[in-house]
Scaffold this motif. Structure first.
Motif, PDB file in Angstrom:
ATOM      1  N   ASN A 126      25.070 -28.185  17.808  1.00 59.81           N
ATOM      2  CA  ASN A 126      24.118 -29.368  17.092  1.00 59.81           C
ATOM      3  C   ASN A 126      23.244 -28.549  16.251  1.00 59.81           C
ATOM      4  N   LEU A 127      22.756 -27.349  16.259  1.00 61.03           N
ATOM      5  CA  LEU A 127      21.722 -26.667  15.596  1.00 61.03           C
ATOM      6  C   LEU A 127      22.065 -25.869  14.485  1.00 61.03           C
ATOM      7  N   GLY A 128      23.274 -25.355  14.815  1.00 61.46           N
ATOM      8  CA  GLY A 128      23.873 -24.442  13.796  1.00 61.46           C
ATOM      9  C   GLY A 128      25.109 -24.268  13.448  1.00 61.46           C
ATOM     10  N   GLY A 129      26.004 -25.219  13.900  1.00 62.73           N
ATOM     11  CA  GLY A 129      27.465 -25.401  13.904  1.00 62.73           C
ATOM     12  C   GLY A 129      28.016 -24.195  14.440  1.00 62.73           C
ATOM     13  N   ALA A 130      29.013 -23.808  13.951  1.00 62.21           N
ATOM     14  CA  ALA A 130      29.956 -22.448  14.742  1.00 62.21           C
ATOM     15  C   ALA A 130      28.977 -21.355  14.465  1.00 62.21           C
ATOM     16  N   GLU A 131      28.235 -21.153  13.821  1.00 58.77           N
ATOM     17  CA  GLU A 131      27.131 -19.921  13.931  1.00 58.77           C
ATOM     18  C   GLU A 131      26.342 -20.045  15.054  1.00 58.77           C
ATOM     19  N   GLY A 132      25.826 -21.457  15.319  1.00 61.93           N
ATOM     20  CA  GLY A 132      24.847 -21.670  16.189  1.00 61.93           C
ATOM     21  C   GLY A 132      25.577 -21.231  17.571  1.00 61.93           C
ATOM     22  N   VAL A 133      26.897 -21.655  17.694  1.00 61.60           N
ATOM     23  CA  VAL A 133      27.788 -21.244  19.109  1.00 61.60           C
ATOM     24  C   VAL A 133      27.655 -20.129  19.429  1.00 61.60           C
ATOM     25  N   LYS A 134      28.195 -19.304  18.161  1.00 62.75           N
ATOM     26  CA  LYS A 134      28.255 -17.768  18.210  1.00 62.75           C
ATOM     27  C   LYS A 134      26.975 -17.049  18.665  1.00 62.75           C
ATOM     28  N   SER A 135      25.840 -17.764  17.977  1.00 68.33           N
ATOM     29  CA  SER A 135      24.688 -17.083  18.428  1.00 68.33           C
ATOM     30  C   SER A 135      24.303 -17.297  19.958  1.00 68.33           C
ATOM     31  N   VAL A 136      24.675 -18.451  20.590  1.00 66.45           N
ATOM     32  CA  VAL A 136      24.553 -18.812  21.972  1.00 66.45           C
ATOM     33  C   VAL A 136      25.224 -17.837  22.958  1.00 66.45           C
ATOM     34  N   PHE A 137      26.577 -17.712  22.542  1.00 63.22           N
ATOM     35  CA  PHE A 137      27.294 -16.708  23.359  1.00 63.22           C
ATOM     36  C   PHE A 137      26.856 -15.164  23.160  1.00 63.22           C
ATOM     37  N   ASP A 138      26.341 -14.787  22.141  1.00 61.57           N
ATOM     38  CA  ASP A 138      25.677 -13.584  21.740  1.00 61.57           C
ATOM     39  C   ASP A 138      24.419 -13.596  22.746  1.00 61.57           C
ATOM     40  N   GLN A 139      23.827 -14.460  22.691  1.00 66.09           N
ATOM     41  CA  GLN A 139      22.679 -14.312  23.566  1.00 66.09           C
ATOM     42  C   GLN A 139      22.801 -14.194  25.257  1.00 66.09           C
ATOM     43  N   ILE A 140      23.693 -15.233  25.594  1.00 68.97           N
ATOM     44  CA  ILE A 140      23.962 -15.172  26.833  1.00 68.97           C
ATOM     45  C   ILE A 140      24.577 -13.655  27.412  1.00 68.97           C
ATOM     46  N   ASN A 141      25.657 -13.105  26.483  1.00 67.88           N
ATOM     47  CA  ASN A 141      26.211 -11.894  26.674  1.00 67.88           C
ATOM     48  C   ASN A 141      24.935 -10.838  26.628  1.00 67.88           C
ATOM     49  N   HIS A 142      24.134 -10.880  25.820  1.00 66.21           N
ATOM     50  CA  HIS A 142      22.805  -9.811  25.810  1.00 66.21           C
ATOM     51  C   HIS A 142      22.166  -9.952  27.055  1.00 66.21           C
TER      52      HIS A 142
END
Length: 71
Positions: A25-41
């Motif tokens: 909702n907040l960033g499209g595909a890049e927002g989803v990638k960002s969530v995955f990156d943060q959770i992985n981190h």
């Protein structure tokens, strides 16, 4: 830490629905990638603190219950 606790409790997978929807909702595909990156981190930090090197090691990590103190 929630992903780590779920895996250490015996889960074979962990659903990430709500955070991914927010990211979409907040960033499209890049927002989803960002969530995955943060959770992985965050998972990698918790794994380092727990002394686990991979997902299989998490499944054998002991979970200790700490009672809440009345301070």
């Amino acid at each position: 830490s929630h992903v780590f606790k779920a895996l250490a409790s015996g889960a074979d997978l962990v659903a990430l629905g709500r955070p991914l929807i927010y990211g979409l909702n907040l960033g499209g595909a890049e927002g989803v990638k960002s969530v995955f990156d943060q959770i992985n981190h965050e998972l990698s930090i918790v794994m380092q603190l727990a002394g686990t090197k991979d997902i299989e090691a998490i499944k054998h990590a002991p979970l200790l219950h700490q009672a809440a103190s009345l301070a």
